[in-house]
Design a protein around this motif. Structure first.
Motif, short mmCIF file in Angstrom:
data_model
loop_
_atom_site.label_atom_id
_atom_site.label_comp_id
_atom_site.label_asym_id
_atom_site.label_seq_id
_atom_site.Cartn_x
_atom_site.Cartn_y
_atom_site.Cartn_z
N GLY A 154 17.08 -17.84 31.30
CA GLY A 154 18.27 -18.91 31.01
C GLY A 154 17.58 -20.25 30.76
O GLY A 154 16.76 -20.43 30.34
N ALA A 155 18.70 -20.81 30.99
CA ALA A 155 18.39 -22.42 30.77
C ALA A 155 18.40 -23.23 32.14
O ALA A 155 19.11 -22.94 33.01
N PHE A 156 17.67 -24.30 32.30
CA PHE A 156 17.47 -24.86 33.44
C PHE A 156 16.68 -26.25 33.26
O PHE A 156 15.72 -26.38 32.54
N SER A 176 17.27 -27.32 28.68
CA SER A 176 17.98 -28.31 29.51
C SER A 176 17.12 -29.55 29.36
O SER A 176 16.05 -29.43 30.10
N PRO A 177 17.56 -30.72 29.02
CA PRO A 177 16.57 -31.99 29.15
C PRO A 177 16.30 -32.69 30.32
O PRO A 177 16.98 -32.45 31.36
N SER A 602 27.62 -34.05 27.76
CA SER A 602 26.74 -33.23 26.94
C SER A 602 26.74 -31.90 27.44
O SER A 602 26.39 -31.75 28.56
N VAL A 603 26.89 -31.09 26.35
CA VAL A 603 27.10 -29.49 26.83
C VAL A 603 25.81 -28.98 26.80
O VAL A 603 25.39 -28.42 25.54
N THR A 604 25.03 -28.78 27.68
CA THR A 604 23.75 -28.38 27.60
C THR A 604 23.62 -26.73 28.09
O THR A 604 22.68 -26.21 28.35
N VAL A 605 24.77 -26.27 28.17
CA VAL A 605 24.69 -24.58 28.42
C VAL A 605 25.66 -23.90 27.51
O VAL A 605 26.64 -24.55 26.94
#
Length: 606
Positions: A154-156, A176-177, A602-605
């Motif tokens: 996933g994203a993290f 994710s930044p 900022s929608v990072t998911v």
């Protein structure tokens, strides 16, 4: 969406962490928390709701220590609550997390079988227990993070503390930044450069699958199991740059900045000597394109929608546009002689980044229009065009939207010239129209008294309709979006010609209908729709120029007069009264304008 701050090597670290969280409020959140190391132990303070609640908790129960992490959470897994607020911790690990762990349930079951007990509904707590398991097996913090990254799907973006390690923070990112800041005997970590202003102006942005070990001596970077080097760059951001100045809200400050922002953005693309557009050197040849694909999310998508009309009408270039969250899932084939244009204020929008990668995998050249050039999209695009809006803190985009439109307008003129479909006279006319824009926008901002009164009436409505034709149709969508975002009033934007195919059933004396009608080649068609609304008792708010109001204003409840402009640049000018209507309506309703409920900057998911 969510915000991370980490500080190592500073006294009164909890106070500095809290200040960092204040700078991150603009990203949207529903709970917040801080963890520090106190005599080697992990101590936490967490609170649901606004940061004022956390501030009261810290005043009643202060945190000491010189190393700590903080977080503003926007709920994904688990409802907003103190228990689900970050940081999450075991006796050995505390961490904060932006993103979504897709395989957390599988990992949770595995760790529960190994004896771990969970107290939250979140995916993030699983990471803390996974790292704790590796520490229990004898791994060092660095080894635990390296092993953990291999298990997470996933994203993290992560910032991690370890009990007994007061001079260590480890950060990691995937999708994710995360940024690292450098100080003297101190190190910083944040979800973006704004989080670190004014702590540090020397920044390193982690790349995909990077993880970083922060100590008082500096930072070491790894990608998977390999040591890597990452460049340090200067940032001009400071606490002053992101302040509200004398304005009540960031949104109004950013609306008021638009004449300067549009002018600054134009300077990059205008050749005042030849009175023509000049683009930075770029490998894209518009003359050879069969099709341009545009994809983005939210307001940035609507900027691209306006540009579709421009590219097709002025540059004679076919354009396909789709929201990024749908684009790649259609599995659409992209032409070999095509290019993809992505638009994002933050450059970190997860769906837009995924769409970029999809298009790139199909061999498309990628052009990105961005406000944050060092972002993930900025690093992966082939060509980056800046909007130079400066930090946009208000969740509802204003100055970034008009700056995006300004860059797109310049790009359209360059494409038309490259495709040899515009003559010099017409090119100079449109150039002059762009040059005149900052002054025209300033004129609207200086004459908004009537607009404020109209907005006060709109604030009492339950439903508002926005209508427009041609490039005013995407603006109708944008006007409705702005009103929904910050007033919570139901609003819909429609192509004016579609009104009689359904929406006309909604019209009565209680429904304000905002009609965008610049005096262009579609004006007569739009005014026929105005008459249809008038015949059914709708409360018409006509936005047009003097000539348009003279010809159609008699049927309107209110007529808002804008300066006369070339139809080409009308979408940029007409965006401003829509922003002001939403803003003043929200002021009248007393809503949280800069941080609307449930929204994130900022929608990072996905």
């Amino acid at each position: 969406m969510c915000g991370i701050i980490g500080i190592l090597g500073r006294p009164d670290v909890s106070g500095l962490l809290f200040d960092g969280l204040k700078r991150l409020e603009y990203r949207g959140y529903d709970s917040a928390g801080i963890a520090t190391l106190v005599d080697g132990r992990i101590e936490r303070r967490r609170a649901k709701g606004k940061l004022a609640n956390l501030e009261k908790l810290l005043a009643a129960h202060p945190l000491t220590g010189t190393t700590g992490i903080g977080h503003t959470r926007w709920a994904t897994h688990g409802r907003p609550s103190e228990v689900n607020a970050h940081p999450h911790a075991t006796g050995k690990v505390a961490l904060v997390h932006n993103g979504i762990i897709e395989n957390f349930q599988e990992l949770r079951e595995e760790l529960a079988a190994a004896g771990h007990s969970f107290v939250t509904e979140t995916d993030t707590e699983t990471i803390a227990h996974l790292l704790t398991q590796y520490l229990d097996e004898g791994k060092t913090p660095e080894e635990a993070v390296a092993a953990g990254m291999g298990r997470l799907e996933g994203a993290f973006a992560l910032a991690i503390l370890f009990a007994g390690w007061p001079d260590l923070i480890i950060g990691a990112r995937r999708g994710s930044p995360l940024a690292i800041g450098y100080g003297t005997g101190a190190m910083y970590l944040g979800s973006d450069a704004i989080a670190l202003a004014p702590l540090s102006n020397r920044i390193t942005y982690l790349q995909e699958d990077d993880w970083a070990v922060l100590t008082p001596e500096g930072a070491r970077f790894f990608n998977h199991d390999r040591r890597v080097s990452r460049k340090v760059q200067q940032t001009a951001l400071s606490g002053a740059v992101i302040g509200k100045g004398n304005y009540r809200h960031f949104m109004m400050k950013e609306i008021a900045e638009q004449p300067a922002v549009i002018g600054k953005t134009l300077q990059v693309f205008l050749d005042p000597n030849k009175r023509r557009i000049k683009l930075p050197a770029m490998p894209l040849d518009f003359a050879k394109l069969d099709r341009l694909t545009i994809t983005a999310c939210g307001t940035a998508y609507l900027a691209g929608f306006v540009a579709k009309y421009w590219f097709e009408q002025i540059a004679r270039l076919p354009v396909e546009i789709d929201v990024a969250s749908e684009f790649r899932y259609r599995n659409t084939p992209l032409p070999a002689n095509g290019a993809t244009l992505v638009i994002s204020q933050s450059g970190e929008t997860a769906d837009t980044l995924a769409a970029l990668r999809y298009a790139k995998a199909q061999g498309n050249e990628i052009v990105a229009i961005l406000n944050v050039l060092e972002s993930s999209i900025g690093r992966e695009a082939d060509i980056v065009l800046p909007i130079l809006a400066g930090p946009e803190i208000g969740v509802a985009s204003t100055k970034a939207f008009t700056a995006q439109l300004t860059v797109l307008a310049a790009l359209v003129l360059a494409a038309a010239k490259a495709r040899q479909v515009i003559d010099l006279r017409h090119e100079v006319e449109l150039y002059n129209a762009l040059v005149s824009l900052p002054g025209k926008v300033a004129e609207v901002l200086d004459n908004d008294d009537h607009l404020q009164k109209v907005a006060a009436e709109i604030s009492k409505a339950r439903t508002v309709l926005f209508l427009g034709r041609g490039s005013a149709y995407p603006l109708a969508l944008e006007g409705a979006l702005k009103l929904k975002e910050i007033t919570y009033i139901h609003a819909e934007g429609y192509a004016a010609g579609e009104m009689k195919h359904g929406p006309i059933a909604l019209i009565d004396g209680n429904v304000p209908v905002v009609i965008l009608a610049p005096h262009d080649n579609l004006f007569e068609k739009t005014t026929s729709n105005l008459q249809e609304v008038h015949a059914r008792g709708g409360r018409i708010i006509l936005i047009s120029d003097a000539e348009g109001i003279a010809r159609a204003g008699h049927g309107a409840t209110h007529a808002l007069e804008l300066p006369q402009v070339d139809p080409f640049v009308a979408p940029i000018l007409y965006a401003v009264p829509l922003q002001l209507l939403a803003y003043y309506a929200a002021v009248a309703k007393g809503t949280d304008i800069d941080q609307p409920r449930n929204l994130a900057k900022s929608v990072t998911v996905e």
